[in-house]
Design an enzyme around this catalytic site. Sequence first.
Site, PDB file in Angstrom:
ATOM      1  N   GLU A   1       0.816  -1.212   0.000  1.00 49.58           N
ATOM      2  CA  GLU A   1       0.000   0.000   0.000  1.00 49.58           C
ATOM      3  C   GLU A   1       0.857   1.271   0.000  1.00 49.58           C
ATOM      4  O   GLU A   1       0.640   2.192   0.780  1.00 49.58           O
ATOM      5  CB  GLU A   1      -0.951   0.000   1.203  1.00 49.58           C
ATOM      6  CG  GLU A   1      -1.889  -1.192   1.195  1.00 49.58           C
ATOM      7  CD  GLU A   1      -2.947  -1.157   2.282  1.00 49.58           C
ATOM      8  OE1 GLU A   1      -2.679  -0.620   3.364  1.00 49.58           O
ATOM      9  OE2 GLU A   1      -4.045  -1.684   2.027  1.00 49.58           O
TER      10      GLU A   1
ATOM     11  N   ASP B   1      -7.943  -9.337   4.324  1.00 51.76           N
ATOM     12  CA  ASP B   1      -7.742  -8.150   5.154  1.00 51.76           C
ATOM     13  C   ASP B   1      -8.804  -8.012   6.239  1.00 51.76           C
ATOM     14  O   ASP B   1      -9.646  -7.129   6.150  1.00 51.76           O
ATOM     15  CB  ASP B   1      -7.750  -6.899   4.259  1.00 51.76           C
ATOM     16  CG  ASP B   1      -7.333  -5.654   5.016  1.00 51.76           C
ATOM     17  OD1 ASP B   1      -6.878  -5.792   6.155  1.00 51.76           O
ATOM     18  OD2 ASP B   1      -7.463  -4.549   4.458  1.00 51.76           O
TER      19      ASP B   1
ATOM     20  N   GLU C   1     -12.721  -2.113  11.735  1.00 53.83           N
ATOM     21  CA  GLU C   1     -12.745  -1.409  10.451  1.00 53.83           C
ATOM     22  C   GLU C   1     -13.821  -1.970   9.512  1.00 53.83           C
ATOM     23  O   GLU C   1     -14.470  -1.222   8.794  1.00 53.83           O
ATOM     24  CB  GLU C   1     -11.358  -1.546   9.804  1.00 53.83           C
ATOM     25  CG  GLU C   1     -11.246  -0.954   8.423  1.00 53.83           C
ATOM     26  CD  GLU C   1      -9.862  -1.146   7.812  1.00 53.83           C
ATOM     27  OE1 GLU C   1      -8.968  -1.705   8.486  1.00 53.83           O
ATOM     28  OE2 GLU C   1      -9.675  -0.739   6.651  1.00 53.83           O
TER      29      GLU C   1
HETATM   30  C1  GCV Z   1      -2.535   0.477   8.330  1.00 55.39           C
HETATM   31  C2  GCV Z   1      -6.057  -2.134   5.425  1.00 55.39           C
HETATM   32  C3  GCV Z   1      -6.483  -0.862   6.114  1.00 55.39           C
HETATM   33  C4  GCV Z   1      -5.330   0.120   6.205  1.00 55.39           C
HETATM   34  C5  GCV Z   1      -4.170  -0.579   6.934  1.00 55.39           C
HETATM   35  C6  GCV Z   1      -3.797  -1.833   6.165  1.00 55.39           C
HETATM   36  C7  GCV Z   1      -2.681  -2.604   6.858  1.00 55.39           C
HETATM   37  O1  GCV Z   1      -5.776  -1.893   4.092  1.00 55.39           O
HETATM   38  O2  GCV Z   1      -7.551  -0.293   5.419  1.00 55.39           O
HETATM   39  O3  GCV Z   1      -5.767   1.232   6.921  1.00 55.39           O
HETATM   40  O4  GCV Z   1      -3.075   0.291   7.043  1.00 55.39           O
HETATM   41  O5  GCV Z   1      -4.921  -2.669   6.079  1.00 55.39           O
HETATM   42  O6  GCV Z   1      -2.993  -3.556   7.555  1.00 55.39           O
HETATM   43  O7  GCV Z   1      -1.523  -2.260   6.700  1.00 55.39           O
END
Ligand code: GCV
Length: 703
Positions: A304, A378, A406
């Site tokens: 990411e 995720d 989340e």
């Molecule tokens: C900290 C998902 C979440 C992100 C998070 C990522 C991760 O994509 O939406 O906010 O980033 O996981 O675990 O690194």
Amino acid sequence: MVFLRRLLMLMLTVAASSSLLAEDGYELWMRYRLLPKSKQVPVSQIVCPMPTARHIKQAQTELKMGLEAMLGHSVNVVDKVTKENALLIGTPLTNEWLNELDVDLRPFNEEAFVYFPAVFRGKKVHVIVAQELEGVMYGSFWFLRQLQSGKPLPKKRYYSAPRYKLRLLNHWDNLNRSVERGYAGQSIWDWHKLPEYVDPRITDYARANASIGINGTVLTNVNANAMVLRADYILKTKAIADTLRPYGIKVYLTARFSAPIELGGLKTADPLDPQVRQWWKEKVAEIYGEINDFGGFVVKANSEGQPGPQNYGRSHADGANMIAEALEHHGGILMWRAFVYDDKTPVDRAAQAYSEFKPLDGKFLPNVIVQVKNGPIDFQPREPFSPLFGALQQTPSLMEVQVTKEYLGFATHLAYLGTMWQEALASPTRRLGKQKVLDTLTGIAGVSNIGSDRNWCGSHFDQANWYALGRLAWDPTLGAERVADEWARMTFGPAVAKPVVSMLMRSREAVVNYTGPLGLTHLMATGHHYGPGPWVNNLGRADWNPVYFHRADKDGIGFDRMSAGTLKQYAPGWQEIWGKPSTTPDNLLLWFHHVPWTHRLGSGKTVWEELVSRYTSGVSEVASMQDEWAKLKNKIDPARHSQVTEFLKIQHKEAKWWRDASIAYWQSLNGLPLPNGFAPPEHSLEFYKYLSHPYAPGNTHTG
Ligand code: GCV
């Protein structure tokens, strides 16, 4: 006469409500309310000849406070036994009285404790003894838990040791106090005022963690900011470490892979570059110069947009080993995350962690631990376990779970995650073999749901998830229900534990049903992930879009992971089970298979009928939790009761939103009528698509 009767009624009402004074949740599960006489265990004094020793001080302070509150009389700390029902705590070295008792500390484990009732010089006593001081502290919290939850003390020797050495919280907290995916206010780390001012709340955070066995905390977001490694921030971290240490909690930080460039002024962060390697060695030595028991780092690299070794054509092992080497000499560990997906759109996002890390098995230094999310994508409401568990044979792994919700409705939806984690932990890695996922781990790390809100977690029920993290990391075989029962008894009282546990135990499946039944996944709105967005198809890369994950069209729905090749990542026994729609359990059907809408399930219903039925039952389940909660009105203090009532209303409204929006979208593709007896969506699909929530919480950037 009438006046007197009225006065009497008024007095009775005041008396009744004062036993249910408003509570704000700050005390968490450590409320220590006065116990009814029938539940009191006699404890007259705490015998602790070295009351200021590390961890013992914390243990005896907590015991004194908790026992006095629960028993309603003073319980002094003394250095010898003078009364019947004394509580002796310590190690054989710190409490000489213990040497006169037959103490058996085996099997030795530095965090284990033993409790037993005994007779000492003619007096009945309770004994909490351990090999090391940490164990005495954990035993003391256990003792308080037994009393608080109205459970009898064991009549014989009771031994308890943690299953895992690493029982960690991962805070996704930024230096500007925003919290990525945080729904409970700001970060509890007030970096600006540190190191001079350490909020007393940090001590309460430490107590709460120690009470459930958490022994490490990663202070910062995995989307890391190099500044936390700067000299002034190291001193701030030291102030936190000094506060947490007495409670047996080590501090860890996240390391940004490009820190040598950003902080060190180097031109590269290439892990094979000698200057870069030297920079990490010096930085790590600087940290240990201030915090000699610093735990180590967590790194998110090449995921990411985070920098990593692949930016320089190197592997994850090259990157991890460079930082691990710097830590090794000081006894630190490096937790390297397997949550990776590179810049190219993969055939299957769910396959990426395994594809990248399995070939590297055995190539990491011994102090590297690969941190793997419980599921392959995720933290979705339901996923199968990650195929990396059991596949990494020569590299230790840590399971990462998300305590903050989340994808399960943020703080306002009641969703107990103990059941979800139990499902992953108890999964056999080879289907017919004995090894379970929990046998393959060296620890558990939970993405924290803690913030500056008075009740810590954004909702009273979310405290149960923090609690479950610690308890299951201590003993992953405890079972979600038992953990829920402990929490409910302490948080709301033994009298209401049964209905509260029943709500907790049904809650996660309800969320699965109203957000993504039958193995559907990743259907949420963009960015903040609040609410449904199964129609989203316009994001920067294919595998960010819900349509990539559900693959629905007029004929069918689901991700065919047979053709994608992903199923091969699992052991052969699982391939047999999950390889065909007819043998795949319904709850993962659309995760593994693309099937026609008319495909018939074991129940006799078609996929379409079953989907509609499950969406609807998810909403009804919330309504039934509302009813169950309403019955507890006079048994729970008004402040907590009414907040939960309001949050359940929000959950019900949003569950219906998820159901209706999803059904409207699926119907726009398949053109099928609703099965008989099911209400149509309240609004048109266009209505749901039009909704926008730019300020939904938790959607932060590194700060
Ligand atoms: C900290 C998902 C979440 C992100 C998070 C990522 C991760 O994509 O939406 O906010 O980033 O996981 O675990 O690194």
